[in-house]
Write a protein that holds these residues in place. Structure first.
Motif, PDB file in Angstrom:
ATOM      1  N   GLY A   1      -9.345  10.192  -8.920  1.00  0.00           N
ATOM      2  CA  GLY A   1     -10.179   9.537  -7.792  1.00  0.00           C
ATOM      3  C   GLY A   1     -11.295  10.571  -7.127  1.00  0.00           C
ATOM      4  N   GLY A   2     -11.769  11.464  -8.112  1.00  0.00           N
ATOM      5  CA  GLY A   2     -12.658  12.551  -7.567  1.00  0.00           C
ATOM      6  C   GLY A   2     -12.340  13.530  -6.496  1.00  0.00           C
ATOM      7  N   ILE A   3     -10.742  13.617  -6.255  1.00  0.00           N
ATOM      8  CA  ILE A   3     -10.307  14.523  -5.299  1.00  0.00           C
ATOM      9  C   ILE A   3     -10.889  16.198  -5.741  1.00  0.00           C
ATOM     10  CG2 ILE A   3      -8.470  15.000  -6.675  1.00  0.00           C
ATOM     11  CD1 ILE A   3      -6.971  15.233  -3.871  1.00  0.00           C
ATOM     12  N   CYS A   4     -11.265  16.469  -6.923  1.00  0.00           N
ATOM     13  CA  CYS A   4     -11.870  17.643  -7.254  1.00  0.00           C
ATOM     14  C   CYS A   4     -13.202  17.832  -7.096  1.00  0.00           C
ATOM     15  CB  CYS A   4     -11.074  18.048  -8.570  1.00  0.00           C
ATOM     16  SG  CYS A   4      -9.525  18.133  -8.567  1.00  0.00           S
ATOM     17  N   ALA A   5     -14.007  16.984  -7.009  1.00  0.00           N
ATOM     18  CA  ALA A   5     -15.325  16.847  -7.253  1.00  0.00           C
ATOM     19  C   ALA A   5     -16.109  17.743  -6.183  1.00  0.00           C
ATOM     20  CB  ALA A   5     -16.038  15.482  -6.995  1.00  0.00           C
ATOM     21  N   GLY A   6     -16.912  18.579  -6.345  1.00  0.00           N
ATOM     22  CA  GLY A   6     -17.414  19.368  -5.362  1.00  0.00           C
ATOM     23  C   GLY A   6     -18.591  20.216  -6.062  1.00  0.00           C
ATOM     24  N   SER A   7     -19.521  20.760  -5.202  1.00  0.00           N
ATOM     25  CA  SER A   7     -20.381  22.088  -5.896  1.00  0.00           C
ATOM     26  C   SER A   7     -20.189  23.061  -4.916  1.00  0.00           C
ATOM     27  CB  SER A   7     -21.915  21.301  -5.661  1.00  0.00           C
ATOM     28  OG  SER A   7     -22.036  20.959  -4.413  1.00  0.00           O
ATOM     29  N   GLY A   8     -20.647  24.221  -5.561  1.00  0.00           N
ATOM     30  CA  GLY A   8     -20.524  25.607  -4.693  1.00  0.00           C
ATOM     31  C   GLY A   8     -18.999  26.342  -5.235  1.00  0.00           C
ATOM     32  N   GLY A   9     -18.756  27.296  -4.780  1.00  0.00           N
ATOM     33  CA  GLY A   9     -17.812  28.110  -5.138  1.00  0.00           C
ATOM     34  C   GLY A   9     -16.505  27.757  -4.248  1.00  0.00           C
ATOM     35  N   GLY A  10     -16.410  27.249  -3.311  1.00  0.00           N
ATOM     36  CA  GLY A  10     -15.378  26.727  -2.384  1.00  0.00           C
ATOM     37  C   GLY A  10     -15.136  25.168  -2.589  1.00  0.00           C
ATOM     38  N   LEU A  11     -13.614  24.865  -2.454  1.00  0.00           N
ATOM     39  CA  LEU A  11     -13.125  23.511  -2.582  1.00  0.00           C
ATOM     40  C   LEU A  11     -11.913  23.419  -1.628  1.00  0.00           C
ATOM     41  CD1 LEU A  11     -13.356  20.646  -4.198  1.00  0.00           C
ATOM     42  CD2 LEU A  11     -11.484  21.779  -5.700  1.00  0.00           C
ATOM     43  N   ASN A  12     -11.974  22.357  -0.882  1.00  0.00           N
ATOM     44  CA  ASN A  12     -10.624  22.134   0.055  1.00  0.00           C
ATOM     45  C   ASN A  12     -10.082  20.904  -0.408  1.00  0.00           C
ATOM     46  OD1 ASN A  12     -11.283  23.873   2.057  1.00  0.00           O
ATOM     47  ND2 ASN A  12     -13.061  22.713   2.823  1.00  0.00           N
ATOM     48  N   LEU A  13      -8.798  20.968  -0.662  1.00  0.00           N
ATOM     49  CA  LEU A  13      -7.811  19.891  -1.248  1.00  0.00           C
ATOM     50  C   LEU A  13      -6.791  19.646  -0.029  1.00  0.00           C
ATOM     51  CD1 LEU A  13      -7.163  21.215  -4.775  1.00  0.00           C
ATOM     52  CD2 LEU A  13      -8.822  19.498  -4.066  1.00  0.00           C
ATOM     53  N   SER A  14      -6.734  18.125  -0.148  1.00  0.00           N
ATOM     54  CA  SER A  14      -5.416  17.911   0.740  1.00  0.00           C
ATOM     55  C   SER A  14      -4.735  16.692  -0.016  1.00  0.00           C
ATOM     56  CB  SER A  14      -5.954  17.354   2.177  1.00  0.00           C
ATOM     57  OG  SER A  14      -4.785  16.896   2.879  1.00  0.00           O
ATOM     58  N   TYR A  15      -3.538  16.565  -0.439  1.00  0.00           N
ATOM     59  CA  TYR A  15      -2.846  15.676  -1.376  1.00  0.00           C
ATOM     60  C   TYR A  15      -1.413  15.698  -0.846  1.00  0.00           C
ATOM     61  CZ  TYR A  15      -2.052  19.784  -3.989  1.00  0.00           C
ATOM     62  OH  TYR A  15      -1.710  21.084  -4.526  1.00  0.00           O
ATOM     63  N   ALA A  16      -0.545  14.631  -1.402  1.00  0.00           N
ATOM     64  CA  ALA A  16       0.956  14.647  -1.297  1.00  0.00           C
ATOM     65  C   ALA A  16       1.549  15.317  -2.427  1.00  0.00           C
ATOM     66  CB  ALA A  16       1.252  13.033  -1.161  1.00  0.00           C
ATOM     67  N   LEU A  17       2.501  15.957  -2.302  1.00  0.00           N
ATOM     68  CA  LEU A  17       3.014  16.696  -3.389  1.00  0.00           C
ATOM     69  C   LEU A  17       3.520  15.930  -4.423  1.00  0.00           C
ATOM     70  CD1 LEU A  17       4.906  19.475  -1.357  1.00  0.00           C
ATOM     71  CD2 LEU A  17       2.975  19.836  -2.700  1.00  0.00           C
ATOM     72  N   ARG A  18       3.943  14.721  -3.978  1.00  0.00           N
ATOM     73  CA  ARG A  18       4.638  13.783  -5.134  1.00  0.00           C
ATOM     74  C   ARG A  18       3.752  13.260  -6.027  1.00  0.00           C
ATOM     75  NH1 ARG A  18       4.765  10.857  -0.148  1.00  0.00           N
ATOM     76  NH2 ARG A  18       3.032   8.774  -0.437  1.00  0.00           N
ATOM     77  N   SER A  19       2.474  13.442  -5.499  1.00  0.00           N
ATOM     78  CA  SER A  19       1.124  12.949  -6.444  1.00  0.00           C
ATOM     79  C   SER A  19       0.438  14.008  -6.972  1.00  0.00           C
ATOM     80  CB  SER A  19       0.455  12.041  -5.916  1.00  0.00           C
ATOM     81  OG  SER A  19      -0.250  12.550  -4.766  1.00  0.00           O
ATOM     82  N   ALA A  20       1.055  15.300  -7.129  1.00  0.00           N
ATOM     83  CA  ALA A  20       0.344  16.357  -7.579  1.00  0.00           C
ATOM     84  C   ALA A  20       0.197  16.824  -8.981  1.00  0.00           C
ATOM     85  CB  ALA A  20       1.019  17.607  -6.839  1.00  0.00           C
ATOM     86  N   ALA A  21       0.254  15.828  -9.712  1.00  0.00           N
ATOM     87  CA  ALA A  21       0.242  15.799 -11.431  1.00  0.00           C
ATOM     88  C   ALA A  21      -1.380  15.697 -11.744  1.00  0.00           C
ATOM     89  CB  ALA A  21       0.977  14.548 -11.859  1.00  0.00           C
ATOM     90  N   PHE A  22      -2.029  16.490 -11.324  1.00  0.00           N
ATOM     91  CA  PHE A  22      -3.533  16.712 -11.516  1.00  0.00           C
ATOM     92  C   PHE A  22      -4.005  18.164 -11.588  1.00  0.00           C
ATOM     93  CE2 PHE A  22      -3.710  16.387  -6.720  1.00  0.00           C
ATOM     94  CZ  PHE A  22      -4.554  17.357  -6.464  1.00  0.00           C
ATOM     95  N   GLY A  23      -5.157  18.316 -12.283  1.00  0.00           N
ATOM     96  CA  GLY A  23      -5.637  19.638 -12.210  1.00  0.00           C
ATOM     97  C   GLY A  23      -7.201  19.757 -11.924  1.00  0.00           C
ATOM     98  N   CYS A  24      -7.638  20.656 -11.164  1.00  0.00           N
ATOM     99  CA  CYS A  24      -8.936  20.619 -10.979  1.00  0.00           C
ATOM    100  C   CYS A  24      -9.743  21.970 -11.717  1.00  0.00           C
ATOM    101  CB  CYS A  24      -9.058  21.017  -9.395  1.00  0.00           C
ATOM    102  SG  CYS A  24      -8.543  20.021  -8.326  1.00  0.00           S
ATOM    103  N   ILE A  25     -10.861  21.911 -12.238  1.00  0.00           N
ATOM    104  CA  ILE A  25     -11.574  22.587 -13.147  1.00  0.00           C
ATOM    105  C   ILE A  25     -12.838  23.089 -12.401  1.00  0.00           C
ATOM    106  CG2 ILE A  25     -12.915  22.926 -15.311  1.00  0.00           C
ATOM    107  CD1 ILE A  25     -10.056  22.237 -15.542  1.00  0.00           C
TER     108      ILE A  25
END
Length: 318
Positions: A198-222
């Motif tokens: 759902g675009g949780i990792c989408a962003g520009s620049g060197g910083g990224l803020n993430l907030s998610y439930a641990l039970r749905s943590a089967a994703f990765g950010c590039i």
């Protein structure tokens, strides 16, 4: 005359719309002239013009000329490569072509390709970032092709660090920072490893803020670090919210081989030292026998009777 006749005929047929027709034809003629100028510019593109070439620091860079100038060079046989100097209005010859022969002025740094008259910079440095010119002489005239070379250091593999971590009530909140140790004019962007987050990792620049439930943590950010000449990636896996691994900078891949070689050399040196010490100890043991097993020399031993006699003689003398 052709345009005037059209306007006059339009006036006879439609006397109330002369102004509109005239304005329409003005617009049509303007479009025709603009289209013609575009065609002319396309035909002349590459002659007496300038282009920008991107070079990679430490690698080879090829400076090419358009096909039209190749034909002019073959036709007139007089051409040269030059570069601008730091001093204003001063240029330096890199190559001269005359009568089918050519002379190179920096053969240790430049390589000339006579099949297409291109010039190759063998090891591009910061100092090579300047304006280059290829000119063809045809009598009193000269046609020039200019190349502005811009040199970039490629991007190193980026590193993802966790600047802030909060984990409570089955959720995770992270502040990530992506950075690259090398590279000119580096930009950063974030994207999901797959399209199902759902675009949780989408962003520009060197910083990224993430907030998610641990039970749905089967994703990765590039994280992608890129500039004009290179692009590198690093991945962060959301299931490692509680891991400290990402706070420690990872060893760069280009350092792994030297570290392994250094470790092997150290091990070999230790083995050689152990062998030398063992060999010397063994040899010393063979050369120095046990004193308890040494047979005394009869000539060096004083008999016991001689000792007693000497003591009696000394008493009588007193």
């Amino acid at each position: 005359m052709f345009r005037q006749n059209l306007v006059e005929n339009s006036e006879l047929d439609f006397p109330g719309k002369q102004r509109d027709v005239t304005q329409s034809w003005d617009w049509i003629w303007a479009e025709i002239l603009e289209f013609s100028s575009l065609d002319v510019s396309k035909e002349l593109q590459g002659i007496g013009a300038r282009e920008k070439v991107l070079g990679i620091l430490g690698e080879a860079t090829l400076l090419r000329i358009p096909h039209e100038l190749r034909e002019r060079t073959e036709e007139f046989g007089e051409a040269s490569w030059k570069k601008t100097m730091e001093e204003p209005l001063k240029k330096k010859f890199l190559l001269k072509i005359s009568g089918g022969n050519y002379t190179e002025f920096e053969p240790e740094r430049m390589r000339f390709h006579k099949e297409d008259f291109s010039l190759e910079i063998l090891n591009t440095s910061r100092d090579d970032q300047r304006l280059y010119e290829y000119s063809v002489s045809k009598g009193p005239e000269e046609e020039v092709w200019q190349i502005q070379l811009e040199v970039f250091e490629p991007v190193a593999d980026p590193i993802i660090r966790i600047l802030r971590r909060e984990s409570s009530n089955g959720s995770c909140s992270l502040e990530l920072r992506c950075s690259s140790e090398r590279g000119d004019e580096v930009s950063y962007s974030w994207a999901s490893r797959d399209n199902g987050t759902g675009g949780i990792c989408a962003g520009s620049g060197g910083g990224l803020n993430l907030s998610y439930a641990l039970r749905s943590a089967a994703f990765g950010c590039i994280c992608t670090a890129s500039n004009a000449v290179s692009r590198r990636h690093a991945a962060f896996h959301a299931e490692q919210c509680g891991s400290e691994h990402w706070d420690v900078p990872r060893v760069r891949t280009e350092l792994l081989v030297p570290l392994v070689v250094l470790g092997v050399i150290i091990i070999i040196i230790i083995i050689i030292i152990v062998v030398i010490v063992t060999f010397r100890a063994t040899r010393s043991a063979k050369c120095d026998p046990d004193p308890s097993q040494v047979t005394p020399d009869p000539t060096q031993v004083t008999p016991a009777s001689a000792t007693i006699y000497a003591q009696v003689q000394r008493v009588q003398g007193e």
